[in-house]
Design a protein around this motif. Structure first.
Motif, PDB file in Angstrom:
ATOM      1  N   ALA A  43      70.248  30.350   0.487  1.00 46.70           N
ATOM      2  CA  ALA A  43      71.569  30.953  -0.078  1.00 46.70           C
ATOM      3  C   ALA A  43      72.711  30.552   1.004  1.00 46.70           C
ATOM      4  N   GLU A  44      72.369  30.665   2.298  1.00 41.64           N
ATOM      5  CA  GLU A  44      73.195  30.272   3.152  1.00 41.64           C
ATOM      6  C   GLU A  44      73.591  28.791   3.227  1.00 41.64           C
ATOM      7  N   GLU A  45      72.735  27.866   2.884  1.00 42.15           N
ATOM      8  CA  GLU A  45      73.086  26.532   2.667  1.00 42.15           C
ATOM      9  C   GLU A  45      74.166  26.260   1.619  1.00 42.15           C
ATOM     10  N   LYS A  46      73.960  26.841   0.460  1.00 40.65           N
ATOM     11  CA  LYS A  46      74.671  26.804  -0.742  1.00 40.65           C
ATOM     12  C   LYS A  46      76.072  27.377  -0.592  1.00 40.65           C
ATOM     13  N   THR A  47      76.050  28.529   0.050  1.00 39.93           N
ATOM     14  CA  THR A  47      77.256  29.194   0.572  1.00 39.93           C
ATOM     15  C   THR A  47      78.314  28.228   1.393  1.00 39.93           C
ATOM     16  N   LEU A  48      77.506  27.720   2.419  1.00 39.91           N
ATOM     17  CA  LEU A  48      78.129  26.477   3.221  1.00 39.91           C
ATOM     18  C   LEU A  48      78.623  25.638   2.675  1.00 39.91           C
ATOM     19  N   CYS A  49      78.019  24.967   1.666  1.00 39.82           N
ATOM     20  CA  CYS A  49      78.611  23.933   0.843  1.00 39.82           C
ATOM     21  C   CYS A  49      79.785  24.091   0.120  1.00 39.82           C
ATOM     22  N   LYS A  50      79.573  25.413  -0.644  1.00 39.63           N
ATOM     23  CA  LYS A  50      80.674  25.919  -1.270  1.00 39.63           C
ATOM     24  C   LYS A  50      81.975  26.085  -0.546  1.00 39.63           C
ATOM     25  N   ASP A  51      81.694  26.879   0.643  1.00 37.86           N
ATOM     26  CA  ASP A  51      82.870  27.158   1.659  1.00 37.86           C
ATOM     27  C   ASP A  51      83.604  25.790   2.163  1.00 37.86           C
ATOM     28  N   PHE A  52      82.676  24.867   2.579  1.00 33.12           N
ATOM     29  CA  PHE A  52      83.216  23.622   2.918  1.00 33.12           C
ATOM     30  C   PHE A  52      83.876  22.959   1.806  1.00 33.12           C
ATOM     31  N   ALA A  53      83.396  22.968   0.635  1.00 34.91           N
ATOM     32  CA  ALA A  53      84.403  22.226  -0.275  1.00 34.91           C
ATOM     33  C   ALA A  53      85.406  22.814  -0.418  1.00 34.91           C
ATOM     34  N   PHE A  54      85.732  24.046  -0.649  1.00 37.09           N
ATOM     35  CA  PHE A  54      87.040  24.699  -0.579  1.00 37.09           C
ATOM     36  C   PHE A  54      87.926  24.344   0.376  1.00 37.09           C
ATOM     37  N   ALA A  55      87.326  24.475   1.556  1.00 37.85           N
ATOM     38  CA  ALA A  55      88.145  23.990   2.896  1.00 37.85           C
ATOM     39  C   ALA A  55      88.628  22.609   2.859  1.00 37.85           C
ATOM     40  N   LEU A  56      87.633  21.743   2.238  1.00 37.60           N
ATOM     41  CA  LEU A  56      87.961  20.158   2.320  1.00 37.60           C
ATOM     42  C   LEU A  56      89.222  20.262   1.204  1.00 37.60           C
ATOM     43  N   SER A  57      89.118  20.605   0.224  1.00 36.95           N
ATOM     44  CA  SER A  57      90.146  20.540  -0.743  1.00 36.95           C
ATOM     45  C   SER A  57      91.589  21.099  -0.274  1.00 36.95           C
ATOM     46  N   VAL A  58      91.664  22.194   0.131  1.00 40.46           N
ATOM     47  CA  VAL A  58      92.661  22.657   1.009  1.00 40.46           C
ATOM     48  C   VAL A  58      93.423  21.356   2.066  1.00 40.46           C
ATOM     49  N   TYR A  59      92.490  21.053   2.833  1.00 43.36           N
ATOM     50  CA  TYR A  59      92.760  19.968   3.842  1.00 43.36           C
ATOM     51  C   TYR A  59      93.501  18.938   2.925  1.00 43.36           C
ATOM     52  N   ASN A  92      94.608  21.072  13.318  1.00 41.93           N
ATOM     53  CA  ASN A  92      95.294  21.336  14.435  1.00 41.93           C
ATOM     54  C   ASN A  92      96.147  20.463  14.887  1.00 41.93           C
ATOM     55  N   GLN A  93      95.592  19.162  14.845  1.00 42.38           N
ATOM     56  CA  GLN A  93      96.525  18.161  15.193  1.00 42.38           C
ATOM     57  C   GLN A  93      97.630  17.954  14.325  1.00 42.38           C
ATOM     58  N   TYR A  94      97.389  18.124  12.982  1.00 41.34           N
ATOM     59  CA  TYR A  94      98.502  17.857  11.934  1.00 41.34           C
ATOM     60  C   TYR A  94      99.385  19.036  11.915  1.00 41.34           C
ATOM     61  N   ILE A  95      98.922  20.153  12.256  1.00 37.15           N
ATOM     62  CA  ILE A  95      99.774  21.256  12.592  1.00 37.15           C
ATOM     63  C   ILE A  95     100.814  21.077  13.502  1.00 37.15           C
ATOM     64  N   GLN A  96     100.258  20.618  14.635  1.00 40.29           N
ATOM     65  CA  GLN A  96     101.105  20.443  15.885  1.00 40.29           C
ATOM     66  C   GLN A  96     101.962  19.033  15.567  1.00 40.29           C
ATOM     67  N   ASN A  97     101.560  18.051  14.801  1.00 39.97           N
ATOM     68  CA  ASN A  97     102.325  16.684  14.775  1.00 39.97           C
ATOM     69  C   ASN A  97     102.004  16.071  13.310  1.00 39.97           C
ATOM     70  N   PRO A  98     102.896  16.805  12.378  1.00 43.47           N
ATOM     71  CA  PRO A  98     102.766  16.715  10.838  1.00 43.47           C
ATOM     72  C   PRO A  98     102.537  15.145  10.501  1.00 43.47           C
ATOM     73  N   PRO A  99     101.791  14.663   9.989  1.00 44.50           N
ATOM     74  CA  PRO A  99     101.571  13.165   9.222  1.00 44.50           C
ATOM     75  C   PRO A  99     102.812  12.796   8.483  1.00 44.50           C
TER      76      PRO A  99
END
Length: 112
Positions: A43-59, A92-99
């Motif tokens: 369940a932890e691996e599945k949750t990590l994959c789901k959470d990472f996919a969401f964070a990546l889409s926000v990125y 953090n880099q992009y927050i400090q120096n937006p692309p």
């Protein structure tokens, strides 16, 4: 592994790590992590994959502050989580120096 490798591998839990242009290549590729067999995935691996996919889409939507928060949550919950640490540093880099307005999600890897 590349997207081509996982095509048809329905028995695996995979995590999309992003789109990369590797040294010596002319076309970017989408890279995935083979996490586990689906039947053995925790369940932890599945949750990590789901959470990472969401964070990546926000990125990828360039919401750097929110993405940084999400990646930081992953880093706090899953110690030694390299991919989340990598993206947290980018955010953090992009927050400090937006692309520039020509930014895209492709990460260029210049070293082997």
């Amino acid at each position: 592994v590349s997207e081509e490798v996982i095509d048809g591998l329905d028995d695996f839990l995979v995590r999309k790590l992003g789109t990369f242009l590797l040294v010596g290549k002319s076309d970017p590729i989408v890279i995935y992590e083979l996490v586990n067999y689906l039947s053995s995935a925790s369940a932890e691996e599945k949750t990590l994959c789901k959470d990472f996919a969401f964070a990546l889409s926000v990125y990828q939507s360039q919401s750097w502050t929110i993405a940084a928060e999400k990646f930081n949550q992953i880093v706090q919950q899953y110690k030694n989580e390299g991919p989340a640490q990598y993206y947290l540093a980018l955010c953090n880099q992009y927050i400090q120096n937006p692309p520039t307005s020509s930014w895209n999600e492709i990460i260029i890897i210049n070293k082997k």
